[in-house]
Design a protein around this motif. Structure first.
Motif, PDB file in Angstrom:
ATOM      1  N   UNK A 115       0.830  -1.202   0.000  1.00  0.00           N
ATOM      2  CA  UNK A 115       0.000   0.000   0.000  1.00  0.00           C
ATOM      3  C   UNK A 115       0.869   1.259   0.000  1.00  0.00           C
ATOM      4  N   UNK A 116       1.944   1.256   0.784  1.00  0.00           N
ATOM      5  CA  UNK A 116       2.863   2.397   0.820  1.00  0.00           C
ATOM      6  C   UNK A 116       3.569   2.557  -0.523  1.00  0.00           C
ATOM      7  N   UNK A 117       3.980   1.448  -1.119  1.00  0.00           N
ATOM      8  CA  UNK A 117       4.666   1.509  -2.412  1.00  0.00           C
ATOM      9  C   UNK A 117       3.758   2.089  -3.482  1.00  0.00           C
ATOM     10  N   UNK A 118       2.493   1.707  -3.479  1.00  0.00           N
ATOM     11  CA  UNK A 118       1.546   2.265  -4.450  1.00  0.00           C
ATOM     12  C   UNK A 118       1.388   3.773  -4.263  1.00  0.00           C
ATOM     13  N   UNK A 119       1.347   4.223  -3.015  1.00  0.00           N
ATOM     14  CA  UNK A 119       1.271   5.663  -2.752  1.00  0.00           C
ATOM     15  C   UNK A 119       2.505   6.381  -3.296  1.00  0.00           C
ATOM     16  N   UNK A 120       3.677   5.787  -3.085  1.00  0.00           N
ATOM     17  CA  UNK A 120       4.918   6.389  -3.554  1.00  0.00           C
ATOM     18  C   UNK A 120       4.924   6.518  -5.076  1.00  0.00           C
ATOM     19  N   UNK A 165       6.330   8.456   1.489  1.00  0.00           N
ATOM     20  CA  UNK A 165       4.938   8.001   1.399  1.00  0.00           C
ATOM     21  C   UNK A 165       4.390   7.541   2.745  1.00  0.00           C
ATOM     22  N   UNK A 166       5.264   7.073   3.626  1.00  0.00           N
ATOM     23  CA  UNK A 166       4.780   6.580   4.921  1.00  0.00           C
ATOM     24  C   UNK A 166       4.156   7.685   5.765  1.00  0.00           C
ATOM     25  N   UNK A 167       4.506   8.950   5.485  1.00  0.00           N
ATOM     26  CA  UNK A 167       3.940  10.064   6.265  1.00  0.00           C
ATOM     27  C   UNK A 167       3.217  11.078   5.381  1.00  0.00           C
ATOM     28  N   UNK A 168       2.906  10.695   4.168  1.00  0.00           N
ATOM     29  CA  UNK A 168       2.305  11.625   3.216  1.00  0.00           C
ATOM     30  C   UNK A 168       1.068  12.316   3.764  1.00  0.00           C
ATOM     31  N   UNK A 169       0.220  11.586   4.470  1.00  0.00           N
ATOM     32  CA  UNK A 169      -1.070  12.106   4.921  1.00  0.00           C
ATOM     33  C   UNK A 169      -1.080  12.537   6.383  1.00  0.00           C
ATOM     34  N   UNK A 170       0.053  12.398   7.071  1.00  0.00           N
ATOM     35  CA  UNK A 170       0.081  12.777   8.492  1.00  0.00           C
ATOM     36  C   UNK A 170       1.205  13.763   8.815  1.00  0.00           C
ATOM     37  N   UNK A 171       2.102  14.033   7.870  1.00  0.00           N
ATOM     38  CA  UNK A 171       3.249  14.894   8.155  1.00  0.00           C
ATOM     39  C   UNK A 171       2.780  16.294   8.546  1.00  0.00           C
ATOM     40  N   UNK A 172       3.503  16.888   9.496  1.00  0.00           N
ATOM     41  CA  UNK A 172       3.247  18.270   9.919  1.00  0.00           C
ATOM     42  C   UNK A 172       4.441  19.105   9.453  1.00  0.00           C
ATOM     43  N   UNK A 173       4.196  20.016   8.523  1.00  0.00           N
ATOM     44  CA  UNK A 173       5.253  20.864   7.993  1.00  0.00           C
ATOM     45  C   UNK A 173       4.973  22.342   8.263  1.00  0.00           C
ATOM     46  N   UNK A 182       2.298   6.580  -7.057  1.00  0.00           N
ATOM     47  CA  UNK A 182       1.235   7.485  -7.506  1.00  0.00           C
ATOM     48  C   UNK A 182       1.653   8.944  -7.371  1.00  0.00           C
ATOM     49  N   UNK A 183       2.399   9.250  -6.313  1.00  0.00           N
ATOM     50  CA  UNK A 183       2.765  10.648  -6.043  1.00  0.00           C
ATOM     51  C   UNK A 183       4.206  10.974  -6.429  1.00  0.00           C
ATOM     52  N   UNK A 184       4.912  10.022  -7.010  1.00  0.00           N
ATOM     53  CA  UNK A 184       6.289  10.222  -7.471  1.00  0.00           C
ATOM     54  C   UNK A 184       7.197  10.674  -6.325  1.00  0.00           C
ATOM     55  N   UNK A 185       7.101   9.960  -5.221  1.00  0.00           N
ATOM     56  CA  UNK A 185       7.929  10.229  -4.052  1.00  0.00           C
ATOM     57  C   UNK A 185       8.558   8.924  -3.596  1.00  0.00           C
TER      58      UNK A 185
END
Length: 370
Positions: free
Chosen positions: A346-351, A361-369, A353-356
């Motif tokens: 699932x993480x690999x597919x996210x990576x 990808x493991x923190x794509x939706x939770x990272x605080x920047x 899809x988003x070219x990262x």
């Protein structure tokens, strides 16, 4: 028995926390915005809540959290990953009375910021490297001739993403919205530490070195380090900051034994794997009863070791792979160890899809920047 919601269920640390609290007789609900997380299939997980992205629409995320708290009659929320900052922001907005096992948002955000943390730690009398804030090309130009003396990293980053260690040239373009720091390079041994605090009092800590890593950053194998100076450092930080909940640090131990604090991770990290006595650990978190870690020997994510380990230390890898204790394995709870392959996919597919990178990808939706 308490009804506990553990967020960040994708992390091995979250799975470990769930097993500890479940083993101590508590009702554990897990939550995350991914689908195939390892904790979801654990016997320790009484229910799983699929959340929207933490760093998406805050109102939507807050409503999903409120619903989970109500539906499952939660008594306490324990964050695991960077969603802790988003949760603290929601709590700061008001309207939620269930306790959050974390400091208030202002303290969290200062500790997470790699520049403000060094100022915070220095004000407590703790050693830190000289750290310069970079917000423009002009700031970088001032250091360009001496780039090899510094470590450059984004103010908000994780897993050593984008870190440049003593580069020949500082090829970065910081802005006020995406600042970087330049820290004096400090020679020595890197040590990580995890701790639990109860309203400014340290309940426990565990320090460790990472002989194997996934790339430059995240450790995948952990050796305990009981240097008492580390405990004293953590105790001072927790006491002076009034910290409550989980907190972690990356330190450098210099050749003379002195400790220098590089950065703070205001969340759980792999140091939790050195605790395997559920009742004692739960008492430290819930009842303010101090405890020390009891596990010795090499701890590791064995599946990751097979991927990264042979290339990093070919001479000692076969000895270590036989001796390690797999942090994914727990008595009478085999499903999460199998689930990690599906979670990785699932993480690999996210990576892709988003070219990262997969790490990003493991923190794509939770990272605080910021």
């Amino acid at each position: 028995m308490r009804r506990i919601l553990i967020t960040g269920a994708r992390a091995p640390a979250a799975l470990h926390l769930a097993r500890l609290f479940h083993g101590a007789g508590h009702h554990v609900v897990m939550a995350d915005s991914l689908h195939h997380v390892v904790s979801r299939v654990s016997r320790a997980c009484a229910a799983y809540v699929k959340l929207p992205a933490a760093n998406g629409d805050r109102a939507v995320y807050a409503e999903a959290i409120r619903k989970a708290l109500s539906d499952h009659q939660i008594d306490l929320v324990i964050p695991t990953c960077e969603e802790v900052l988003h949760l603290a922001a929601v709590w700061q907005d008001g309207g939620i009375t269930v306790p959050l096992f974390a400091p208030e948002f202002g303290v969290l955000s200062r500790a997470h910021d790699k520049h403000r943390f060094t100022q915070m730690a220095a004000s407590f009398g703790l050693a830190v490297p000289e750290t310069r804030l970079l917000q423009s090309e002009a700031d970088v130009a001032l250091l360009r001739d001496r780039a090899a003396q510094f470590v450059f990293k984004p103010v908000w980053s994780r897993f050593a993403t984008d870190v440049l260690i003593c580069p020949e040239e500082a090829t970065i373009a910081p802005t006020s919205a995406r600042p970087w720091v330049a820290q004096d390079f400090v020679a020595g041994e890197e040590v990580s530490v995890y701790a639990v605090a109860d309203k400014g009092k340290m309940m426990t800590w565990s320090a460790y070195r990472s002989p194997y890593r996934a790339g430059k950053g995240a450790g995948i194998a952990f050796l305990r380090d009981d240097d008492p100076a580390i405990g004293a450092f953590v105790n001072r930080f927790i006491g002076r900051s009034g910290w409550h909940g989980q907190v972690s640090f990356d330190l450098i131990r210099k050749p003379d034994g002195g400790l220098v604090a590089l950065e703070c991770n205001p969340r759980a990290t792999s140091g939790v794997h050195f605790f395997r006595q559920p009742a004692a650990f739960a008492a430290a978190c819930l009842d303010g009863v101090p405890v020390r870690p009891e596990v010795q020997g090499l701890q590791a994510v064995k599946a990751a070791m097979w991927v990264y380990g042979p290339w990093q230390a070919p001479r000692r890898f076969w000895r270590d792979i036989k001796a390690l204790q797999d942090v994914m394995v727990w008595p009478d709870d085999p499903a999460p160890a199998r689930q990690q392959w599906l979670a990785s996919w699932e993480i690999l597919k996210l990576a892709l899809r988003h070219h990262i990178s997969p790490a990003e990808a493991t923190t794509l939706d939770i990272a605080w920047d910021g």
